[in-house]
Design a protein around this motif. Sequence first.
Motif, short mmCIF file in Angstrom:
data_model
loop_
_atom_site.label_atom_id
_atom_site.label_comp_id
_atom_site.label_asym_id
_atom_site.label_seq_id
_atom_site.Cartn_x
_atom_site.Cartn_y
_atom_site.Cartn_z
N ILE A 302 38.47 61.35 -9.07
CA ILE A 302 39.91 61.08 -9.15
C ILE A 302 40.50 61.25 -7.76
CG2 ILE A 302 42.10 61.75 -10.15
CD1 ILE A 302 40.64 62.99 -12.45
N VAL A 303 40.16 62.38 -7.10
CA VAL A 303 40.69 62.67 -5.77
C VAL A 303 40.35 61.51 -4.83
CG1 VAL A 303 40.60 64.24 -3.82
CG2 VAL A 303 40.46 65.14 -6.15
N SER A 304 39.07 61.14 -4.85
CA SER A 304 38.62 60.09 -3.95
C SER A 304 39.39 58.78 -4.17
CB SER A 304 37.12 59.89 -4.14
OG SER A 304 36.70 58.72 -3.58
N GLN A 305 39.61 58.46 -5.46
CA GLN A 305 40.28 57.19 -5.76
C GLN A 305 41.76 57.21 -5.37
OE1 GLN A 305 38.42 54.75 -7.81
NE2 GLN A 305 36.81 56.03 -7.02
N ILE A 306 42.37 58.41 -5.43
CA ILE A 306 43.78 58.50 -5.02
C ILE A 306 43.91 58.01 -3.58
CG2 ILE A 306 45.69 60.09 -4.57
CD1 ILE A 306 45.23 59.84 -7.48
N GLY A 307 42.87 58.29 -2.76
CA GLY A 307 42.87 57.85 -1.37
C GLY A 307 43.08 56.35 -1.24
N TYR A 308 42.45 55.58 -2.13
CA TYR A 308 42.61 54.12 -2.06
C TYR A 308 44.07 53.72 -2.28
CZ TYR A 308 37.57 53.40 -2.14
OH TYR A 308 36.24 53.39 -1.82
N MET A 309 44.70 54.40 -3.26
CA MET A 309 46.09 54.03 -3.56
C MET A 309 46.99 54.38 -2.38
SD MET A 309 46.05 55.65 -7.30
CE MET A 309 44.57 55.44 -8.28
N VAL A 310 46.75 55.58 -1.78
CA VAL A 310 47.57 55.99 -0.63
C VAL A 310 47.32 55.05 0.54
CG1 VAL A 310 48.06 57.86 0.97
CG2 VAL A 310 47.59 58.36 -1.41
N MET A 311 46.07 54.55 0.66
CA MET A 311 45.76 53.59 1.73
C MET A 311 46.65 52.35 1.58
SD MET A 311 42.18 51.54 2.14
CE MET A 311 42.16 49.86 2.74
N GLY A 312 46.77 51.83 0.34
CA GLY A 312 47.62 50.66 0.11
C GLY A 312 49.05 50.94 0.52
N LEU A 313 49.53 52.18 0.21
CA LEU A 313 50.90 52.55 0.58
C LEU A 313 51.04 52.66 2.09
CD1 LEU A 313 53.77 53.64 -0.03
CD2 LEU A 313 52.76 55.90 -0.26
N GLY A 314 50.02 53.29 2.74
CA GLY A 314 50.10 53.54 4.17
C GLY A 314 50.18 52.28 5.01
N LEU A 315 49.67 51.16 4.46
CA LEU A 315 49.73 49.92 5.23
C LEU A 315 51.17 49.41 5.33
CD1 LEU A 315 46.64 48.13 3.70
CD2 LEU A 315 46.82 49.10 5.98
N PHE A 316 51.99 49.75 4.32
CA PHE A 316 53.39 49.30 4.27
C PHE A 316 53.55 47.80 4.48
CE2 PHE A 316 54.42 53.85 5.00
CZ PHE A 316 55.23 54.01 3.89
N THR A 317 52.66 47.02 3.85
CA THR A 317 52.86 45.57 3.82
C THR A 317 52.88 45.16 2.35
OG1 THR A 317 50.49 45.18 3.84
CG2 THR A 317 51.61 45.18 5.97
N VAL A 318 53.38 43.95 2.08
CA VAL A 318 53.40 43.49 0.69
C VAL A 318 51.98 43.45 0.14
CG1 VAL A 318 53.90 41.53 -0.81
CG2 VAL A 318 55.56 42.23 0.91
N ALA A 319 51.04 42.94 0.95
CA ALA A 319 49.65 42.85 0.48
C ALA A 319 49.08 44.23 0.20
CB ALA A 319 48.80 42.13 1.52
N GLY A 320 49.37 45.21 1.07
CA GLY A 320 48.86 46.56 0.88
C GLY A 320 49.39 47.18 -0.40
N LEU A 321 50.72 47.06 -0.60
CA LEU A 321 51.31 47.64 -1.80
C LEU A 321 50.80 46.93 -3.05
CD1 LEU A 321 54.92 48.27 -0.53
CD2 LEU A 321 53.32 49.98 -1.32
N ALA A 322 50.62 45.59 -2.97
CA ALA A 322 50.09 44.86 -4.12
C ALA A 322 48.69 45.37 -4.44
CB ALA A 322 50.05 43.36 -3.82
#
Lengths: 494, 129
Positions: A302-322
């Motif tokens: 679970i911890v490891s996978q949360i990293g992927y979601m935060v990575m999408g947020l950290g990019l701060f682009t529409v593609a990243g958030l999508a």
Amino acid sequence: MNLLLAGPVVLPLLGAALCIGAGRSRNAQRVIAVLTLTAVAVLSAVLLLRVDDEGTVAVQVGGWEAPVGITLVADRLAAIMLVLAVLMLLAVLVYAIGQPGAEEDHVGFHPVYLVLAAGVALAFLTGDLFNLFVAFEVLLMASYVLLTLGGRADQVRSGMTYVVISLLASALFLAALAFVYAATGTLNLADLSEKVAALPTGVRTGLALLLIVVFGIKSAIFPLFFWLPDSYPTAPSPVTAVFAGLLTKVGVYALLRSQTLLFPPDTRPGTLLLVVAALTMVVGVLGAVTQDDIKRILSFHIVSQIGYMVMGLGLFTVAGLAGAVIYIIHHIVVKTTLFLVAGLVEQRTGTGKLAELTGLRRLEPVLAVLFLLPALSLAGIPPFSGFVAKLALVEAGMGAEAYVVVAVSLAVSLLTLFSMSKIWSNTFWGPGPGTDSGRTLTAPRRALMVGSTGGLVALSLAIAVAAGPLYALSERAAADLMDTRGYVEEVLGR
Amino acid sequence: MSVLMAVTAGVLCATGTYLVLGRQLSRVIIGIAMLGHGVNVLLVLSGGDGGDPVLVGEDVTDFADPLPQALVLTAIVITFGVISFLLALAYRSWVVTADDEVEDDVEDRRIAREAEHLLDDRGDEGAER
């Protein structure tokens, strides 16, 4: 519209009250709980269709206009999260009814479970920072009780850690609320989104970091994740499944919402979030590799996978958030399923320790299939849902030229596959006739447990099949997040 | 005035943090309660300087900001409920273990021991050479 937005919060609370009234009859409680969650599922599905069609909708509770009153608001992200959460709650409830143990032995299970549902729904739908705090407290309070149902020594020990950590996070959250209110004079999210922009950069950054820490504890990002692998595995399996699927994701949702809505683009802590994301992925997966108990391995994942979601947020682009949104969709379904399968394995064999398990495929071929499909999906093997979600994130990362974090995420996928195959080869493969505790379930119980797990596996396959439309939906949700004008105008009634 | 309140909040939070770091459950619970009080004081402070009357007069500038007070009331009720649950949990812990200590995680200790064994083995080989 009032019913659509208030229903998911109010109905479970009403259901909980009825369940307490029907305390003498477990069957009556079951009927009430299943009917309530089914009704909420229908409401939230209608809400999602409507929001996707017409854009963000908001309701001012009691007719007090924002920013003074209590606002309930649903945009695409909130509606998606709500639909998924209710589906998981319903599937796990059916599973819990089938399983001997927690649900049967405790008169309080159904009421508390419904209160948890209400808290989760309120967290997704609220348009106010203080109500978000209240929603967190409602769902945490319910989770404390569910986690320690039974009161065994190990549950009390791990429950204590969980409760104390959650309380510290709540205290920090309240402090953050005090600072936000002192700086801006409002706690309404839409109102804040306009007023925070006028603050000095230092104050803004301070508030952003404080909120990251608060929601970081709840969503178990590095280095604030220690409580999770300790506390989740000791709870009854349906409870662990629903916690794993939902609770940390409520934290991730709050991170997504606060970082995109409250803070203007120029001071967003993108790099910090990407570094944290990479560390979360790596540390989580390394923790999983060293463990040798199914539920603990899955908890570290679970911890490891949360990293992927935060990575999408950290990019701060529409593609990243999508990518983050579709990753959350995939992860909630797959993670819940894996914990349900782990529960079935423990039910049959009496243990979750890899060293004591072997050859279960001969005894339970259906379980083997039910484990294999979501496990491959979690590791991101095509053509499963995990592949779609990781592809979206990797493409977004390449698009934003964040090559390091993309490389880390791919390496972590490989380690994920390694630890999934570790569970597979020890538990289901291997010599011998299979570990058997001799505890077989009656046919109707088995039908409920395997049926609900199978339903979730089918759902995760459906995500892969419908990846195109789902990604389009995630992209629209991400566009909403990046362009906050629609949200603000709808809430403030302009 | 405000400085005094800010110091109060700070002292409460600091004492709470110190107590939470202890290994006795009773201390941890008192620490959590003090931390909660400290943060509640902070929340009241966020409404500006104290001393104004509550909701009296026509002009909004005449009375104290009522919102933080409403918020803090909610927060106090929540803290009260959670502390009661924590006390019940601590009592249960005392019943099942007859002790007031926060215990280590058994799995963590086992994994750590295995890791130490691995390191020790390697150290022995180095010494033999």
